[in-house]
Design a protein around this motif. Structure first.
Motif, PDB file in Angstrom:
ATOM      1  N   HIS A 126       0.821  -1.216   0.000  1.00 49.92           N
ATOM      2  CA  HIS A 126       0.000   0.000   0.000  1.00 49.92           C
ATOM      3  C   HIS A 126       0.850   1.260   0.000  1.00 49.92           C
ATOM      4  CE1 HIS A 126      -2.893  -2.933   1.168  1.00 49.92           C
ATOM      5  NE2 HIS A 126      -2.473  -3.025   2.417  1.00 49.92           N
ATOM      6  N   ASP A 127       2.012   1.180   0.622  1.00 51.70           N
ATOM      7  CA  ASP A 127       2.655   2.406   1.049  1.00 51.70           C
ATOM      8  C   ASP A 127       4.116   2.123   1.363  1.00 51.70           C
ATOM      9  OD1 ASP A 127       2.769   5.033   1.769  1.00 51.70           O
ATOM     10  OD2 ASP A 127       1.948   4.761   3.784  1.00 51.70           O
ATOM     11  N   HIS A 128       4.905   3.149   1.415  1.00 50.75           N
ATOM     12  CA  HIS A 128       6.248   2.973   1.935  1.00 50.75           C
ATOM     13  C   HIS A 128       6.661   4.214   2.714  1.00 50.75           C
ATOM     14  CE1 HIS A 128       7.319   5.281  -1.713  1.00 50.75           C
ATOM     15  NE2 HIS A 128       8.310   5.727  -0.962  1.00 50.75           N
ATOM     16  N   ARG A 129       7.767   4.084   3.345  1.00 49.50           N
ATOM     17  CA  ARG A 129       8.226   5.155   4.208  1.00 49.50           C
ATOM     18  C   ARG A 129       9.740   5.198   4.115  1.00 49.50           C
ATOM     19  NH1 ARG A 129       7.752   4.753  10.824  1.00 49.50           N
ATOM     20  NH2 ARG A 129       9.712   5.797  11.231  1.00 49.50           N
ATOM     21  N   MET A 130      10.277   6.394   4.037  1.00 53.60           N
ATOM     22  CA  MET A 130      11.737   6.502   3.994  1.00 53.60           C
ATOM     23  C   MET A 130      12.182   7.722   4.774  1.00 53.60           C
ATOM     24  SD  MET A 130      14.404   6.753   0.824  1.00 53.60           S
ATOM     25  CE  MET A 130      13.849   8.363   0.299  1.00 53.60           C
ATOM     26  N   GLU A 131      13.255   7.568   5.501  1.00 53.53           N
ATOM     27  CA  GLU A 131      13.857   8.702   6.186  1.00 53.53           C
ATOM     28  C   GLU A 131      15.353   8.696   5.975  1.00 53.53           C
ATOM     29  OE1 GLU A 131      10.226   7.808   8.233  1.00 53.53           O
ATOM     30  OE2 GLU A 131      12.013   7.064   9.240  1.00 53.53           O
ATOM     31  N   ILE A 132      15.921   9.885   5.993  1.00 57.90           N
ATOM     32  CA  ILE A 132      17.349  10.017   5.813  1.00 57.90           C
ATOM     33  C   ILE A 132      17.918  10.656   7.076  1.00 57.90           C
ATOM     34  CG2 ILE A 132      19.128  11.142   4.438  1.00 57.90           C
ATOM     35  CD1 ILE A 132      16.767  11.036   2.198  1.00 57.90           C
ATOM     36  N   TYR A 133      19.009  10.077   7.567  1.00 54.83           N
ATOM     37  CA  TYR A 133      19.598  10.561   8.811  1.00 54.83           C
ATOM     38  C   TYR A 133      20.971  11.172   8.556  1.00 54.83           C
ATOM     39  CZ  TYR A 133      15.896   7.984  11.064  1.00 54.83           C
ATOM     40  OH  TYR A 133      14.669   7.545  11.459  1.00 54.83           O
ATOM     41  N   GLY A 134      21.266  12.228   9.280  1.00 53.06           N
ATOM     42  CA  GLY A 134      22.563  12.863   9.143  1.00 53.06           C
ATOM     43  C   GLY A 134      22.716  13.979  10.160  1.00 53.06           C
TER      44      GLY A 134
ATOM     45  N   HIS B 126      24.380  10.319   6.973  1.00 55.52           N
ATOM     46  CA  HIS B 126      25.067   9.106   7.411  1.00 55.52           C
ATOM     47  C   HIS B 126      24.351   7.849   6.932  1.00 55.52           C
ATOM     48  CE1 HIS B 126      26.884  11.985  10.016  1.00 55.52           C
ATOM     49  NE2 HIS B 126      25.856  12.049  10.850  1.00 55.52           N
ATOM     50  N   ASP B 127      23.030   7.931   6.828  1.00 57.47           N
ATOM     51  CA  ASP B 127      22.254   6.710   6.821  1.00 57.47           C
ATOM     52  C   ASP B 127      20.850   7.001   6.300  1.00 57.47           C
ATOM     53  OD1 ASP B 127      21.778   4.084   7.335  1.00 57.47           O
ATOM     54  OD2 ASP B 127      21.338   4.337   9.457  1.00 57.47           O
ATOM     55  N   HIS B 128      20.177   5.979   5.902  1.00 55.39           N
ATOM     56  CA  HIS B 128      18.759   6.149   5.628  1.00 55.39           C
ATOM     57  C   HIS B 128      18.009   4.893   6.038  1.00 55.39           C
ATOM     58  CE1 HIS B 128      19.823   3.946   1.908  1.00 55.39           C
ATOM     59  NE2 HIS B 128      18.604   3.493   2.008  1.00 55.39           N
ATOM     60  N   ARG B 129      16.728   5.027   6.003  1.00 55.73           N
ATOM     61  CA  ARG B 129      15.883   3.922   6.446  1.00 55.73           C
ATOM     62  C   ARG B 129      14.651   3.891   5.554  1.00 55.73           C
ATOM     63  NH1 ARG B 129      12.693   4.072  12.276  1.00 55.73           N
ATOM     64  NH2 ARG B 129      10.885   2.951  11.541  1.00 55.73           N
ATOM     65  N   MET B 130      14.256   2.713   5.171  1.00 54.54           N
ATOM     66  CA  MET B 130      13.054   2.616   4.350  1.00 54.54           C
ATOM     67  C   MET B 130      12.268   1.389   4.744  1.00 54.54           C
ATOM     68  SD  MET B 130      12.521   2.442   0.229  1.00 54.54           S
ATOM     69  CE  MET B 130      13.289   0.845   0.051  1.00 54.54           C
ATOM     70  N   GLU B 131      10.967   1.522   4.802  1.00 53.69           N
ATOM     71  CA  GLU B 131      10.102   0.381   5.026  1.00 53.69           C
ATOM     72  C   GLU B 131       8.950   0.408   4.046  1.00 53.69           C
ATOM     73  OE1 GLU B 131      10.003   1.883   8.626  1.00 53.69           O
ATOM     74  OE2 GLU B 131      11.997   1.029   8.854  1.00 53.69           O
ATOM     75  N   ILE B 132       8.471  -0.770   3.739  1.00 49.37           N
ATOM     76  CA  ILE B 132       7.367  -0.907   2.805  1.00 49.37           C
ATOM     77  C   ILE B 132       6.212  -1.566   3.541  1.00 49.37           C
ATOM     78  CG2 ILE B 132       6.632  -2.007   0.673  1.00 49.37           C
ATOM     79  CD1 ILE B 132       9.839  -1.886   0.085  1.00 49.37           C
ATOM     80  N   TYR B 133       5.016  -0.994   3.383  1.00 50.22           N
ATOM     81  CA  TYR B 133       3.851  -1.494   4.098  1.00 50.22           C
ATOM     82  C   TYR B 133       2.838  -2.099   3.146  1.00 50.22           C
ATOM     83  CZ  TYR B 133       5.730   1.088   7.995  1.00 50.22           C
ATOM     84  OH  TYR B 133       6.545   1.524   9.001  1.00 50.22           O
ATOM     85  N   GLY B 134       2.224  -3.173   3.587  1.00 48.38           N
ATOM     86  CA  GLY B 134       1.207  -3.811   2.771  1.00 48.38           C
ATOM     87  C   GLY B 134       0.534  -4.934   3.529  1.00 48.38           C
ATOM     88  N   SER B 135      -0.158  -5.806   2.802  1.00 50.15           N
ATOM     89  CA  SER B 135      -0.806  -6.956   3.418  1.00 50.15           C
ATOM     90  C   SER B 135      -0.108  -8.221   2.930  1.00 50.15           C
ATOM     91  CB  SER B 135      -2.282  -7.016   3.022  1.00 50.15           C
ATOM     92  OG  SER B 135      -2.944  -5.843   3.437  1.00 50.15           O
ATOM     93  N   CYS B 136       0.265  -9.060   3.878  1.00 52.87           N
ATOM     94  CA  CYS B 136       0.940 -10.291   3.496  1.00 52.87           C
ATOM     95  C   CYS B 136      -0.058 -11.260   2.877  1.00 52.87           C
ATOM     96  CB  CYS B 136       1.621 -10.920   4.708  1.00 52.87           C
ATOM     97  SG  CYS B 136       0.496 -11.656   5.888  1.00 52.87           S
ATOM     98  N   GLN B 137       0.439 -12.323   2.303  1.00 58.07           N
ATOM     99  CA  GLN B 137      -0.434 -13.236   1.570  1.00 58.07           C
ATOM    100  C   GLN B 137      -1.550 -13.801   2.440  1.00 58.07           C
ATOM    101  OE1 GLN B 137       2.542 -15.871  -0.306  1.00 58.07           O
ATOM    102  NE2 GLN B 137       1.844 -14.992  -2.246  1.00 58.07           N
ATOM    103  N   GLU B 138      -1.200 -14.194   3.683  1.00 61.63           N
ATOM    104  CA  GLU B 138      -2.221 -14.740   4.576  1.00 61.63           C
ATOM    105  C   GLU B 138      -3.330 -13.720   4.811  1.00 61.63           C
ATOM    106  OE1 GLU B 138       1.022 -15.031   5.196  1.00 61.63           O
ATOM    107  OE2 GLU B 138       1.226 -17.187   4.852  1.00 61.63           O
ATOM    108  N   CYS B 139      -2.942 -12.484   5.128  1.00 68.55           N
ATOM    109  CA  CYS B 139      -3.934 -11.463   5.471  1.00 68.55           C
ATOM    110  C   CYS B 139      -4.719 -11.033   4.236  1.00 68.55           C
ATOM    111  CB  CYS B 139      -3.262 -10.274   6.132  1.00 68.55           C
ATOM    112  SG  CYS B 139      -2.589 -10.670   7.759  1.00 68.55           S
ATOM    113  N   LYS B 140      -4.058 -11.071   3.076  1.00 71.03           N
ATOM    114  CA  LYS B 140      -4.776 -10.797   1.833  1.00 71.03           C
ATOM    115  C   LYS B 140      -5.941 -11.769   1.691  1.00 71.03           C
ATOM    116  CE  LYS B 140      -1.816 -11.142  -1.489  1.00 71.03           C
ATOM    117  NZ  LYS B 140      -0.983 -11.079  -2.733  1.00 71.03           N
ATOM    118  N   ASN B 141      -5.657 -13.058   1.932  1.00 70.33           N
ATOM    119  CA  ASN B 141      -6.670 -14.088   1.738  1.00 70.33           C
ATOM    120  C   ASN B 141      -7.775 -14.010   2.784  1.00 70.33           C
ATOM    121  OD1 ASN B 141      -5.170 -14.993  -0.410  1.00 70.33           O
ATOM    122  ND2 ASN B 141      -4.041 -16.483   0.828  1.00 70.33           N
TER     123      ASN B 141
END
Lengths: 144, 144
Positions: A126-134, B126-141
């Motif tokens: 559905h969505d994603h999220r990203m942040e950058i640190y420094g 220095h760094d970054h962070r990323m996450e992706i959100y969604g519904s896994c296969q079990e929860c989709k079903n």
DNA sequence: GAATTGTTTATAAGAATTATAATGTAAGAA
DNA sequence: TTCTTACATTATAATTCTTATAAACAATTC
């Protein structure tokens, strides 16, 4: 322009069962005007003079309401308390690890990451999220 | 291979003033073996039988030590408690919004995002962070 | 205008994390 | 080895952020 966006948000609420109250309007107004990323407590303190009797719970409740309607986003970083951001255009955040400052950062959406993730994991993304640190310029200079 | 990575982490600690203790070794071992993303309390509970006298504070303290040394990463999502992840290769997380499941997702590092952010904001990134959100296969079903 | 629904307030409760002080343990110097 | 110092752990108390509850209030609907 902040006012236009505020109006849009108010209109978005009109289409739901959510009533507009002075407190709600003030919270939204603060979010759209300041264009910062305040904590619930920041908002509470900022509106203290205008609403001396307002409860902290009201701030939390309404932020949750706004979040569910989709006009506000909750940001959870390392620091203890959540920060809130009005959902406007797609942008990311650059965060200073030293002082906690948050700066908006526009970048074309990472759509290909989402589609690749769908294929690899089988998720419906559905969505994603990203942040950058420094370190921000001030903190960079401090450490000399 | 989990063992090799564990050894690397142990060696990384040897080069600092940080002492190796049975508790610390057990926490690291759990992190590297399970390859999951446990909360501090998960770790505490998992090691209860081995260390009946261990305090929760020890878990928190050591996770912070590991974080500062750079061998462990703290992940803060919307849910109340932080999750911890051993820093191995560069990977991202795909998270199920329904059941909270976390799946690793490999993707070539977004270096260009970091450099662009440096130019635009003046930060030293220095760094970054990323996450992706969604519904896994079990929860989709489930939602049929 | 009465009933219903939603809202705010004030307060209490809950949960996650950190601080404190006492005790324990390992490393280094004499 | 023994003494000293520095770091670790434990148990508990304290903090902090957030949510739940119940009473009072306000707006909407019938």
């Amino acid at each position: 322009m902040a006012n236009e966006q505020l109006q849009e948000a108010v209109n978005a609420l009109k289409n739901t069962k959510v009533r507009m109250t002075p407190q709600r309007h003030a919270i939204l107004e603060y979010l759209y005007d300041s264009m910062s990323h305040p904590t619930a407590d920041d908002i509470y303190k900022a509106l203290e003079s205008k609403f001396p009797n307002m409860s902290v719970a009201t701030v939390y409740n309404n932020l949750r309401v706004f979040k569910n309607v989709g006009i506000v986003r909750e940001l959870t970083y390392g620091d203890s308390s959540s920060r809130f951001d009005c959902v406007t255009t797609d942008h990311y955040h650059v965060i200073c690890s030293d002082c906690g400052k948050i700066v908006d950062f526009h970048y074309p959406g990472l759509d290909e990451v989402e589609t690749l993730a769908e294929h690899v994991t089988g998720f419906k993304v559905h969505d994603h999220r990203m942040e950058i640190y420094g370190s921000c310029q001030e903190c960079k200079n401090m450490s000399h």
